[in-house]
Design an enzyme around this catalytic site. Structure first.
Site, PDB file in Angstrom:
ATOM      1  N   TRP A 101      15.830 -40.038 -19.511  1.00  0.00           N
ATOM      2  CA  TRP A 101      15.722 -39.710 -20.939  1.00  0.00           C
ATOM      3  C   TRP A 101      15.338 -40.904 -21.781  1.00  0.00           C
ATOM      4  O   TRP A 101      14.740 -40.753 -22.852  1.00  0.00           O
ATOM      5  CB  TRP A 101      16.995 -39.023 -21.437  1.00  0.00           C
ATOM      6  CG  TRP A 101      17.081 -37.637 -20.869  1.00  0.00           C
ATOM      7  CD1 TRP A 101      17.938 -37.196 -19.903  1.00  0.00           C
ATOM      8  CD2 TRP A 101      16.218 -36.524 -21.173  1.00  0.00           C
ATOM      9  NE1 TRP A 101      17.667 -35.878 -19.601  1.00  0.00           N
ATOM     10  CE2 TRP A 101      16.627 -35.447 -20.365  1.00  0.00           C
ATOM     11  CE3 TRP A 101      15.155 -36.337 -22.047  1.00  0.00           C
ATOM     12  CZ2 TRP A 101      16.004 -34.194 -20.403  1.00  0.00           C
ATOM     13  CZ3 TRP A 101      14.523 -35.094 -22.094  1.00  0.00           C
ATOM     14  CH2 TRP A 101      14.954 -34.047 -21.275  1.00  0.00           C
ATOM     15  N   ASP A 168      20.536 -40.778 -28.669  1.00  0.00           N
ATOM     16  CA  ASP A 168      20.381 -39.465 -28.043  1.00  0.00           C
ATOM     17  C   ASP A 168      21.698 -39.214 -27.323  1.00  0.00           C
ATOM     18  O   ASP A 168      21.956 -39.750 -26.255  1.00  0.00           O
ATOM     19  CB  ASP A 168      19.204 -39.495 -27.063  1.00  0.00           C
ATOM     20  CG  ASP A 168      19.063 -38.182 -26.305  1.00  0.00           C
ATOM     21  OD1 ASP A 168      19.919 -37.296 -26.478  1.00  0.00           O
ATOM     22  OD2 ASP A 168      18.103 -38.057 -25.521  1.00  0.00           O
ATOM     23  N   LYS A 192      25.153 -28.325 -24.059  1.00  0.00           N
ATOM     24  CA  LYS A 192      25.957 -28.953 -23.007  1.00  0.00           C
ATOM     25  C   LYS A 192      27.438 -29.003 -23.389  1.00  0.00           C
ATOM     26  O   LYS A 192      28.286 -28.537 -22.647  1.00  0.00           O
ATOM     27  CB  LYS A 192      25.435 -30.354 -22.725  1.00  0.00           C
ATOM     28  CG  LYS A 192      23.982 -30.318 -22.245  1.00  0.00           C
ATOM     29  CD  LYS A 192      23.433 -31.691 -21.986  1.00  0.00           C
ATOM     30  CE  LYS A 192      21.930 -31.685 -21.875  1.00  0.00           C
ATOM     31  NZ  LYS A 192      21.422 -30.951 -20.719  1.00  0.00           N
TER      32      LYS A 192
HETATM   33  C1  PLP Z   1      20.056 -36.984 -22.743  1.00  0.00           C
HETATM   34  C2  PLP Z   1      19.119 -35.861 -23.031  1.00  0.00           C
HETATM   35  N1  PLP Z   1      18.213 -35.997 -23.992  1.00  0.00           N
HETATM   36  C3  PLP Z   1      17.363 -35.006 -24.305  1.00  0.00           C
HETATM   37  C4  PLP Z   1      17.391 -33.796 -23.648  1.00  0.00           C
HETATM   38  C5  PLP Z   1      16.419 -32.719 -24.024  1.00  0.00           C
HETATM   39  O1  PLP Z   1      17.051 -31.703 -24.696  1.00  0.00           O
HETATM   40  P1  PLP Z   1      16.264 -30.344 -25.026  1.00  0.00           P
HETATM   41  O2  PLP Z   1      15.933 -29.722 -23.709  1.00  0.00           O
HETATM   42  O3  PLP Z   1      17.245 -29.565 -25.831  1.00  0.00           O
HETATM   43  O4  PLP Z   1      15.044 -30.722 -25.770  1.00  0.00           O
HETATM   44  C6  PLP Z   1      18.328 -33.595 -22.626  1.00  0.00           C
HETATM   45  C7  PLP Z   1      18.371 -32.322 -21.899  1.00  0.00           C
HETATM   46  O5  PLP Z   1      18.930 -32.187 -20.848  1.00  0.00           O
HETATM   47  C8  PLP Z   1      19.202 -34.655 -22.315  1.00  0.00           C
HETATM   48  O6  PLP Z   1      20.120 -34.512 -21.348  1.00  0.00           O
END
Ligand code: PLP
Length: 357
Positions: A101, A168, A192
């Site tokens: 991420w 994030d 989550k």
């Molecule tokens: C740490 C992190 N950031 C961003 C995201 C992306 O989220 P979304 O799928 O809601 O865009 C996730 C999804 O698993 C994540 O775990």
């Protein structure tokens, strides 16, 4: 058979929340209508958005320096929207590359501004949080993935930095108390730890929004738009916000973030102590950076990976297959995973090692 859902997201939801949400999906309170049929501008729905924001404020201990908004587009959108709102095109942000991420955040921000990658743990397979780095001069903020959902690492301590942290927090928001003053912006998708896919909560330090950056921000992506409209600038995802609000009530009722942190640590300890003694499985992350949310592990015994997945699924443990690029296993043990779920999984690991170890 009782099913324990260890999926990384959408993930397990507290049963009491599911019960109330399902009743409201048929009829919300005395309205004679489903919650999903109600206008986002109706007083009832506006009340739900207000309560959800108020619960976030209460749980995180936010003062009037911070604003809470609810938006669509997932945390993925925020990887671009946050730098859009906070930087001039020629400014730089700093990121420590902690894994999947962080890499996504770097790529997204590079389309918006300059990015300084201060350190990376890629060389060791993202098995740790890189520590020895210095913040370059003049960066606007530090982007931090507090918990790397896919690689299974987590910042236990939030560093002191001379710039705001943009976090994030998608996979560990509302799972422990945080030093809020260190953060300029926090965003997290709901699916989550506190709700349903389809809505993202963003916490914004208001003074960062005072002077707009020197760029055109499309109105829909401008944080100021949603702050001014109390998250009702356009059609809000009513049902996901409603389920988030119910989950936030549940978190509060369970004792708030201190209690969440205590329970989450207890659950993680069950799995990590099993990993430390089990001859068939190995943890994927160095001890000091192990995530309390996503427990990543593998087996070095040929052929046993598929076997273990089949064995667990047959017995009601689902969602532990690791991310395709990482392989192995990942048990996601967010707020709503009960202790007995991790005990059942640990017991399966023991039984399995008894047979093959
Ligand atoms: C740490 C992190 N950031 C961003 C995201 C992306 O989220 P979304 O799928 O809601 O865009 C996730 C999804 O698993 C994540 O775990």
């Amino acid at each position: 058979m009782k099913i324990y859902n260890f999926s990384p997201g959408p993930a397990v939801i507290p049963p009491s929340v599911l019960g109330e949400a399902s009743r409201s999906l048929v009829q919300f309170e005395d309205t004679g209508m489903s919650i999903a049929e109600m206008s986002h501008r109706s007083p009832k729905v506006m009340g739900i958005v207000e309560e959800a924001s108020a619960l976030i404020r209460e749980l995180l201990g936010l003062n009037s320096d911070y604003e809470v908004i609810w938006v669509q587009g997932g945390a993925s959108s925020q990887l671009a929207v946050a730098p859009m709102n906070l930087t001039d095109p020629k400014q730089a942000i700093a990121v420590a590359d902690t894994g999947y991420w962080a890499t996504k955040a770097i790529k997204a921000a590079e389309q918006i501004c300059k990015v300084e990658v201060v350190a990376s743990s890629e060389a060791t397979g993202y098995d740790r949080i890189p520590r020895d780095w210095t913040l370059p001069k003049g960066v606007r903020y530090f982007h931090m993935v507090t918990n790397e959902t896919i690689n299974g690492t987590q910042y236990r301590e939030i560093p002191d930095l001379p710039v705001p942290i943009v976090a994030d927090m998608t996979s560990d928001f509302l799972t422990r108390p945080i030093p809020i003053k260190k953060f300029g912006v926090i965003f997290a998708s709901a699916q989550k730890n506190f709700g349903l896919a389809g809505v993202t909560c963003v916490v914004i330090r208001k003074d960062l929004m005072k002077t707009p950056p020197n760029r055109v921000i499309p109105t829909i992506f401008d944080y100021r738009t949603h702050m001014a409209a109390q998250s009702l600038y356009h059609t809000a995802p009513v049902f996901p916000i409603y389920v988030s609000m119910l989950t936030l009530r549940w978190i509060k009722k369970m004792g708030g973030l201190e209690k969440m942190a205590e329970k989450n640590a207890e659950k993680a300890a069950v799995l990590y102590s099993e990993l430390d003694r089990n001859p068939v499985f190995q943890g994927s992350v160095v001890e000091e950076d192990r995530s309390v949310m996503n427990v990543c592990f593998r087996t070095d015994r040929a052929g046993l990976e598929e076997e273990f997945l089949k064995y667990t699924e047959r017995n009601g443990v689902v969602g532990i297959k690791g991310f395709p690029t990482v392989g192995g296993f990942r048990a996601s043990i967010y707020n709503a995973m009960p202790l007995d779920g991790v005990q059942v999984l640990a017991e399966m690991m023991r039984m399995f090692a008894g047979r093959f170890g």
